[in-house]
Design an enzyme around this catalytic site. Sequence first.
Site, PDB file in Angstrom:
ATOM      1  N   LYS A  40       0.840  -1.200   0.000  1.00  0.00           N
ATOM      2  CA  LYS A  40       0.000   0.000   0.000  1.00  0.00           C
ATOM      3  C   LYS A  40       0.876   1.252   0.000  1.00  0.00           C
ATOM      4  O   LYS A  40       0.669   2.163  -0.791  1.00  0.00           O
ATOM      5  CB  LYS A  40      -0.922   0.001   1.231  1.00  0.00           C
ATOM      6  CG  LYS A  40      -1.771   1.238   1.352  1.00  0.00           C
ATOM      7  CD  LYS A  40      -2.781   1.171   2.488  1.00  0.00           C
ATOM      8  CE  LYS A  40      -3.563   2.490   2.553  1.00  0.00           C
ATOM      9  NZ  LYS A  40      -4.599   2.491   3.609  1.00  0.00           N
TER      10      LYS A  40
ATOM     11  N   GLU B 293      10.745  -4.756   4.198  1.00  0.00           N
ATOM     12  CA  GLU B 293      10.831  -6.173   3.828  1.00  0.00           C
ATOM     13  C   GLU B 293      10.431  -6.378   2.369  1.00  0.00           C
ATOM     14  O   GLU B 293      11.082  -7.089   1.610  1.00  0.00           O
ATOM     15  CB  GLU B 293       9.908  -7.021   4.723  1.00  0.00           C
ATOM     16  CG  GLU B 293      10.254  -7.011   6.206  1.00  0.00           C
ATOM     17  CD  GLU B 293       9.433  -5.994   6.968  1.00  0.00           C
ATOM     18  OE1 GLU B 293       9.132  -4.912   6.412  1.00  0.00           O
ATOM     19  OE2 GLU B 293       9.107  -6.275   8.135  1.00  0.00           O
TER      20      GLU B 293
ATOM     21  N   GLY C 292      -4.786  -1.660   5.046  1.00  0.00           N
ATOM     22  CA  GLY C 292      -4.007  -2.790   4.532  1.00  0.00           C
ATOM     23  C   GLY C 292      -4.664  -4.119   4.835  1.00  0.00           C
ATOM     24  O   GLY C 292      -4.853  -4.961   3.960  1.00  0.00           O
ATOM     25  N   ARG C 293      -5.123  -4.312   6.085  1.00  0.00           N
ATOM     26  CA  ARG C 293      -5.700  -5.600   6.479  1.00  0.00           C
ATOM     27  C   ARG C 293      -7.139  -5.738   5.995  1.00  0.00           C
ATOM     28  O   ARG C 293      -7.804  -6.730   6.294  1.00  0.00           O
ATOM     29  CB  ARG C 293      -5.602  -5.784   7.982  1.00  0.00           C
ATOM     30  CG  ARG C 293      -6.174  -4.634   8.792  1.00  0.00           C
ATOM     31  CD  ARG C 293      -5.752  -4.722  10.248  1.00  0.00           C
ATOM     32  NE  ARG C 293      -6.177  -3.528  10.996  1.00  0.00           N
ATOM     33  CZ  ARG C 293      -5.454  -2.412  11.064  1.00  0.00           C
ATOM     34  NH1 ARG C 293      -4.289  -2.338  10.430  1.00  0.00           N
ATOM     35  NH2 ARG C 293      -5.885  -1.364  11.760  1.00  0.00           N
TER      36      ARG C 293
ATOM     37  N   GLU D  59      -4.300  -6.398  14.923  1.00  0.00           N
ATOM     38  CA  GLU D  59      -3.781  -5.101  14.469  1.00  0.00           C
ATOM     39  C   GLU D  59      -4.916  -4.065  14.466  1.00  0.00           C
ATOM     40  O   GLU D  59      -4.682  -2.871  14.599  1.00  0.00           O
ATOM     41  CB  GLU D  59      -3.159  -5.195  13.076  1.00  0.00           C
ATOM     42  CG  GLU D  59      -2.354  -3.953  12.695  1.00  0.00           C
ATOM     43  CD  GLU D  59      -1.456  -4.151  11.485  1.00  0.00           C
ATOM     44  OE1 GLU D  59      -1.955  -3.957  10.349  1.00  0.00           O
ATOM     45  OE2 GLU D  59      -0.273  -4.488  11.662  1.00  0.00           O
TER      46      GLU D  59
ATOM     47  N   HIS E  69      -4.722 -33.473  17.916  1.00  0.00           N
ATOM     48  CA  HIS E  69      -3.513 -34.255  18.234  1.00  0.00           C
ATOM     49  C   HIS E  69      -2.367 -33.351  18.646  1.00  0.00           C
ATOM     50  O   HIS E  69      -1.204 -33.746  18.601  1.00  0.00           O
ATOM     51  CB  HIS E  69      -3.130 -35.108  17.013  1.00  0.00           C
ATOM     52  CG  HIS E  69      -4.245 -35.977  16.546  1.00  0.00           C
ATOM     53  ND1 HIS E  69      -4.460 -37.253  17.015  1.00  0.00           N
ATOM     54  CD2 HIS E  69      -5.254 -35.730  15.674  1.00  0.00           C
ATOM     55  CE1 HIS E  69      -5.538 -37.763  16.441  1.00  0.00           C
ATOM     56  NE2 HIS E  69      -6.047 -36.862  15.615  1.00  0.00           N
TER      57      HIS E  69
ATOM     58  N   LYS F  77       9.796  -0.482  13.741  1.00  0.00           N
ATOM     59  CA  LYS F  77      10.398  -0.217  12.428  1.00  0.00           C
ATOM     60  C   LYS F  77      11.564   0.757  12.570  1.00  0.00           C
ATOM     61  O   LYS F  77      12.647   0.566  12.030  1.00  0.00           O
ATOM     62  CB  LYS F  77       9.352   0.394  11.492  1.00  0.00           C
ATOM     63  CG  LYS F  77       8.322  -0.563  10.943  1.00  0.00           C
ATOM     64  CD  LYS F  77       7.371   0.167   9.992  1.00  0.00           C
ATOM     65  CE  LYS F  77       6.278  -0.760   9.476  1.00  0.00           C
ATOM     66  NZ  LYS F  77       5.294  -0.056   8.618  1.00  0.00           N
TER      67      LYS F  77
END
Length: 550
Positions: free
Chosen positions: A212, A218, A273-274, A359, A390, A518
């Site tokens: 965005k 990254e 963004g999410r 977030e 399990h 950051k």
Amino acid sequence: MNPENNVPELPDLTAQWDAVEAEHRRLANIRMADLFAADAKRAETMTLVAAGITLDFSKNILDAGALGALHGLAKAAGVAARREAMFTGAIINTTEVRKVLHVALRDRSGVLEAGSGLPPGTMAAERERCYAFARKVRAGEWTGHTGQRIRAVVNIGIGGSDLGPAMAYRALRIFAIRGIAFRFVSNVDGTALDEALEGLDPATTLFIVASKTFTTDETLTNAKSARQWLLASGAGEAGIPRHFAAVSTNAKEVAAFGIAPENMFGFWDFVGGRYSLWSSIGLANMIAIGPEHFDAFLDGAAEMDKHFRTAPAERNLPITLALIGIWYRNLFNRATQAVLPYSEALSCFPAYLQQLEMESNGKGIRLDGSPVTHATAPVIWGEPGTNGQHAFHQLLHQGPEWMPIDFILPVKHLGKFPDHQTKLIANCLAQSSALMLGKSAEVVEREMIAAGVEPEEARRLAPHRAFPGNRPSNTILVDALTPARLGALIALYEHKVFVQSVVWGINAFDQWGVELGKVAARGVEAVLRANAGSSVSDPSTNRLIANIRN
Ligand code: F6P
């Protein structure tokens, strides 16, 4: 809403919280089995259906009185008004002074787009640009620098620019085109890119750089290395435009990276963004499942939007799911929420929900700048069933503290082994039932003796083999995990998160909490890259740097 500085007046909910607390005290020692015994219609009345999603919330420590108090809390918090504010494009993200209009992206009628201020048809036009590109890639008309068709799409992004696309690809892989591999790179750890590129031919690989802001370290690091990987294959600078597309709101940074404007697919600041999977961020999914299925995906979400916006609160799935979450988070002080999809295709859904919920609602300051009065987002976790049985169901059944669970079960198997489905369904239903009913030590002891165990041994083992029970869960049924149903399921959780944010009085749509890390990373990186001697602010980190250097 206080127009001058966008600070909303938060209502005083003391009376409503007190009423909910009173209901909690009343029900604190109730057993769910007794609630069912007292009301033969409980399972029926505590099941809601909308947009192909069925929510059975009958296995909860709840009755009409408690639900009434919870709805009173939501009403007093102003859920309906804030919902309308969101859908009509008010600036409800007040710390970033932005609208919140991801719902407009999936309203293909274009009505909700009006609230964005964009010229009518802008969203549909951008979506059509994406679709045209997707059709070319799918048809082999979009070719790499050697003229070969694309055989692999690598989405480079992180957070909302990765989790949504990756989850939706995984969930709808059965609808995806064959002959094109889809891979998702997010971590800056070189292993992620290394493994994603394994076995790929640069000449037939298309990279989608999804960001965005187009400033996320990254993503840009991975994108630059991907570009080097392509150039090292002899593609040449002229080959870049054939192998790189960008999805962003930041045309300037995209151009600076060297991706041509015609290969950039845009969206807008009022899409978080999410919450952006519905936008061009879903480009990889559009290529994978095609425009028709992606339209169905949007329409499924739009159907849940319509339900959320129009259904009475008591029949409203997102509001109900939100209030049940608040009941366990704030009245029972449960710090985590398990999401257990009984579906391999939904194996990435818990990770997706971690960002969506934590977030959005991992906040401690309310919209007016005051501290929150109650705990906010729980820790979201989960793995697909039956695997969890399990791994961690021991704790869920016999641990001293139970935790709320959402079981999600797509009923119809869409693959090649439908005869397995009955077992999957049986396990999912059995888990929620066993959690609720449990098994007393007396019954356990009797059963062991009846099975021939020595009474002394049966008595010794009984406490270890007893199940407390009375452990609540929701069961969400989906008839089949189609694009439309996935859209509706995601929208259900988006709106659940939104309703909770309104009750807690927080902003679900900013994420200032990611900034400090950051900035600190840049400082540590500078020290790591510098010669010995430079240091950062805290002694522990300096010690770690020294150890790492050694
Ligand atoms: O985690 C912080 C965050 O800003 C998320 O909100 C966002 O989804 C992610 O980083 C990636 O941001 P971008 O899409 O701008 O690269």
